[in-house]
Write a protein that holds these residues in place. Structure first.
Motif, PDB file in Angstrom:
ATOM      1  N   MET A 150       0.847  -1.173   0.000  1.00 26.72           N
ATOM      2  CA  MET A 150       0.000   0.000   0.000  1.00 26.72           C
ATOM      3  C   MET A 150       0.896   1.241   0.000  1.00 26.72           C
ATOM      4  SD  MET A 150      -2.912   1.364   2.695  1.00 26.72           S
ATOM      5  CE  MET A 150      -3.432  -0.236   3.170  1.00 26.72           C
ATOM      6  N   PRO A 151       0.593   2.248  -0.783  1.00 25.69           N
ATOM      7  CA  PRO A 151       1.452   3.422  -0.887  1.00 25.69           C
ATOM      8  C   PRO A 151       1.252   4.468   0.217  1.00 25.69           C
ATOM      9  CG  PRO A 151      -0.337   3.580  -2.446  1.00 25.69           C
ATOM     10  CD  PRO A 151      -0.451   2.234  -1.792  1.00 25.69           C
ATOM     11  N   HIS A 152       0.411   4.171   1.214  1.00 22.83           N
ATOM     12  CA  HIS A 152       0.201   5.127   2.304  1.00 22.83           C
ATOM     13  C   HIS A 152      -0.209   4.399   3.576  1.00 22.83           C
ATOM     14  CE1 HIS A 152      -3.909   4.475   0.904  1.00 22.83           C
ATOM     15  NE2 HIS A 152      -4.290   4.822   2.119  1.00 22.83           N
ATOM     16  N   SER A 153      -0.135   5.120   4.707  1.00 25.13           N
ATOM     17  CA  SER A 153      -0.560   4.591   6.002  1.00 25.13           C
ATOM     18  C   SER A 153      -1.354   5.669   6.715  1.00 25.13           C
ATOM     19  CB  SER A 153       0.649   4.242   6.880  1.00 25.13           C
ATOM     20  OG  SER A 153       1.469   3.293   6.259  1.00 25.13           O
ATOM     21  N   VAL A 154      -2.362   5.234   7.467  1.00 29.08           N
ATOM     22  CA  VAL A 154      -3.199   6.155   8.229  1.00 29.08           C
ATOM     23  C   VAL A 154      -3.312   5.627   9.653  1.00 29.08           C
ATOM     24  CG1 VAL A 154      -5.506   7.166   8.489  1.00 29.08           C
ATOM     25  CG2 VAL A 154      -4.559   6.802   6.203  1.00 29.08           C
ATOM     26  N   VAL A 155      -3.187   6.534  10.629  1.00 30.75           N
ATOM     27  CA  VAL A 155      -3.361   6.137  12.022  1.00 30.75           C
ATOM     28  C   VAL A 155      -3.980   7.302  12.777  1.00 30.75           C
ATOM     29  CG1 VAL A 155      -1.045   6.862  12.740  1.00 30.75           C
ATOM     30  CG2 VAL A 155      -2.232   5.109  14.027  1.00 30.75           C
ATOM     31  N   GLU A 156      -4.888   7.019  13.684  1.00 29.43           N
ATOM     32  CA  GLU A 156      -5.468   8.018  14.581  1.00 29.43           C
ATOM     33  C   GLU A 156      -4.600   8.044  15.825  1.00 29.43           C
ATOM     34  OE1 GLU A 156      -7.394  10.688  16.738  1.00 29.43           O
ATOM     35  OE2 GLU A 156      -7.992  10.306  14.662  1.00 29.43           O
ATOM     36  N   TYR A 157      -4.058   9.198  16.175  1.00 33.39           N
ATOM     37  CA  TYR A 157      -3.095   9.225  17.279  1.00 33.39           C
ATOM     38  C   TYR A 157      -3.691   8.753  18.601  1.00 33.39           C
ATOM     39  CZ  TYR A 157      -4.463  13.650  19.566  1.00 33.39           C
ATOM     40  OH  TYR A 157      -5.111  14.634  20.247  1.00 33.39           O
ATOM     41  N   ASP A 158      -4.986   8.938  18.813  1.00 32.39           N
ATOM     42  CA  ASP A 158      -5.617   8.445  20.044  1.00 32.39           C
ATOM     43  C   ASP A 158      -5.606   6.919  20.136  1.00 32.39           C
ATOM     44  OD1 ASP A 158      -6.195  10.864  21.281  1.00 32.39           O
ATOM     45  OD2 ASP A 158      -8.125  11.057  20.271  1.00 32.39           O
ATOM     46  N   ASP A 159      -5.407   6.233  19.002  1.00 30.83           N
ATOM     47  CA  ASP A 159      -5.341   4.772  18.999  1.00 30.83           C
ATOM     48  C   ASP A 159      -3.961   4.249  19.398  1.00 30.83           C
ATOM     49  OD1 ASP A 159      -7.977   4.650  18.200  1.00 30.83           O
ATOM     50  OD2 ASP A 159      -7.496   4.427  16.062  1.00 30.83           O
ATOM     51  N   VAL A 160      -2.981   5.146  19.507  1.00 26.27           N
ATOM     52  CA  VAL A 160      -1.621   4.776  19.911  1.00 26.27           C
ATOM     53  C   VAL A 160      -1.448   5.147  21.376  1.00 26.27           C
ATOM     54  CG1 VAL A 160       0.834   5.191  19.487  1.00 26.27           C
ATOM     55  CG2 VAL A 160      -0.774   5.158  17.562  1.00 26.27           C
ATOM     56  N   ASP A 161      -1.089   4.160  22.204  1.00 27.91           N
ATOM     57  CA  ASP A 161      -0.958   4.409  23.642  1.00 27.91           C
ATOM     58  C   ASP A 161       0.041   5.525  23.921  1.00 27.91           C
ATOM     59  OD1 ASP A 161      -2.777   2.416  24.309  1.00 27.91           O
ATOM     60  OD2 ASP A 161      -1.218   0.878  24.468  1.00 27.91           O
ATOM     61  N   PRO A 162      -0.362   6.496  24.766  1.00 27.80           N
ATOM     62  CA  PRO A 162       0.565   7.584  25.089  1.00 27.80           C
ATOM     63  C   PRO A 162       1.661   7.119  26.038  1.00 27.80           C
ATOM     64  CG  PRO A 162      -1.449   7.821  26.353  1.00 27.80           C
ATOM     65  CD  PRO A 162      -1.647   6.646  25.425  1.00 27.80           C
ATOM     66  N   VAL A 163       2.809   7.766  25.929  1.00 20.97           N
ATOM     67  CA  VAL A 163       3.925   7.537  26.850  1.00 20.97           C
ATOM     68  C   VAL A 163       4.404   8.894  27.337  1.00 20.97           C
ATOM     69  CG1 VAL A 163       4.678   5.381  25.771  1.00 20.97           C
ATOM     70  CG2 VAL A 163       5.624   7.537  24.980  1.00 20.97           C
ATOM     71  N   GLY A 164       5.001   8.936  28.491  1.00 17.12           N
ATOM     72  CA  GLY A 164       5.607  10.159  28.988  1.00 17.12           C
ATOM     73  C   GLY A 164       4.664  11.337  29.082  1.00 17.12           C
ATOM     74  N   GLY A 165       3.434  11.113  29.529  1.00 14.87           N
ATOM     75  CA  GLY A 165       2.531  12.217  29.749  1.00 14.87           C
ATOM     76  C   GLY A 165       1.945  12.841  28.507  1.00 14.87           C
ATOM     77  N   ARG A 190       2.522  11.854  25.066  1.00 19.67           N
ATOM     78  CA  ARG A 190       3.221  11.735  23.787  1.00 19.67           C
ATOM     79  C   ARG A 190       2.823  10.418  23.117  1.00 19.67           C
ATOM     80  NH1 ARG A 190       9.084  13.944  22.468  1.00 19.67           N
ATOM     81  NH2 ARG A 190       8.901  13.734  20.239  1.00 19.67           N
ATOM     82  N   HIS A 191       2.332  10.530  21.897  1.00 20.93           N
ATOM     83  CA  HIS A 191       1.919   9.371  21.111  1.00 20.93           C
ATOM     84  C   HIS A 191       2.947   9.183  19.995  1.00 20.93           C
ATOM     85  CE1 HIS A 191      -2.252   9.450  22.785  1.00 20.93           C
ATOM     86  NE2 HIS A 191      -1.929  10.724  22.962  1.00 20.93           N
ATOM     87  N   PHE A 192       3.755   8.128  20.079  1.00 19.68           N
ATOM     88  CA  PHE A 192       4.752   7.841  19.048  1.00 19.68           C
ATOM     89  C   PHE A 192       4.072   7.146  17.879  1.00 19.68           C
ATOM     90  CE2 PHE A 192       7.487   7.919  22.892  1.00 19.68           C
ATOM     91  CZ  PHE A 192       8.328   8.953  22.509  1.00 19.68           C
ATOM     92  N   LEU A 193       4.034   7.792  16.734  1.00 25.57           N
ATOM     93  CA  LEU A 193       3.290   7.273  15.587  1.00 25.57           C
ATOM     94  C   LEU A 193       4.141   6.558  14.561  1.00 25.57           C
ATOM     95  CD1 LEU A 193       0.967  10.345  14.870  1.00 25.57           C
ATOM     96  CD2 LEU A 193       0.613   8.437  16.453  1.00 25.57           C
ATOM     97  N   SER A 232       5.482  12.064  16.086  1.00 28.74           N
ATOM     98  CA  SER A 232       4.676  11.879  17.287  1.00 28.74           C
ATOM     99  C   SER A 232       3.740  13.059  17.474  1.00 28.74           C
ATOM    100  CB  SER A 232       5.562  11.687  18.526  1.00 28.74           C
ATOM    101  OG  SER A 232       6.429  12.772  18.707  1.00 28.74           O
ATOM    102  N   VAL A 233       2.738  12.845  18.314  1.00 22.35           N
ATOM    103  CA  VAL A 233       1.812  13.889  18.714  1.00 22.35           C
ATOM    104  C   VAL A 233       1.977  14.050  20.210  1.00 22.35           C
ATOM    105  CG1 VAL A 233      -0.619  14.511  18.979  1.00 22.35           C
ATOM    106  CG2 VAL A 233       0.181  13.478  16.847  1.00 22.35           C
ATOM    107  N   LEU A 234       2.109  15.290  20.650  1.00 22.17           N
ATOM    108  CA  LEU A 234       2.213  15.609  22.066  1.00 22.17           C
ATOM    109  C   LEU A 234       0.944  16.364  22.440  1.00 22.17           C
ATOM    110  CD1 LEU A 234       3.894  15.657  24.670  1.00 22.17           C
ATOM    111  CD2 LEU A 234       4.944  17.771  23.836  1.00 22.17           C
TER     112      LEU A 234
END
Length: 106
Positions: A1-16, A18-21, A33-35
């Motif tokens: 697939m030529p692309h990827s999509v992820v909702e940052y809320d679906d990635v467990d946060p770390v360090g208060g 921060r969502h490493f995507l 990442s999203v902070l």
């Protein structure tokens, strides 16, 4: 697939909030990442000498980023690039939550 999509809320946060995507997106050479932090949040001073430069884009809120001895005020829509060896610390505004997108590359 030529692309990827992820909702940052679906990635467990770390360090208060921060969502490493990069793993969820399949990025091996680009750190993304999203902070998403509450008003008054403060990060720890650190550098990325081993990792490369970073760009902080503030999407919502206001914050200050201390880079070395300099304090940089940021408002929604601002972006800041930081050299790898520079020590940096993010402090969210005391009155509003902040949302950053952070990208790093060596």
């Amino acid at each position: 697939m030529p692309h990827s999509v992820v909702e940052y809320d679906d990635v467990d946060p770390v360090g208060g909030g921060r969502h490493f995507l990069h793993d969820a997106l399949g990025c091996s050479t680009l750190g993304v990442s999203v902070l998403d932090v509450e008003a008054g949040w403060s990060g720890e001073a650190h550098d990325h000498a081993a990792d490369g430069q970073e760009v902080y884009a503030l999407v919502e809120g206001e914050a200050t980023v201390t880079v070395g001895d300099e304090t940089v005020s940021m408002s929604a829509g601002d972006a800041l690039r930081v050299d790898p060896t520079a020590t940096r610390r993010i402090d969210a505004d005391a009155d509003a939550d902040s949302l950053f997108v952070v990208a790093g590359a060596s």
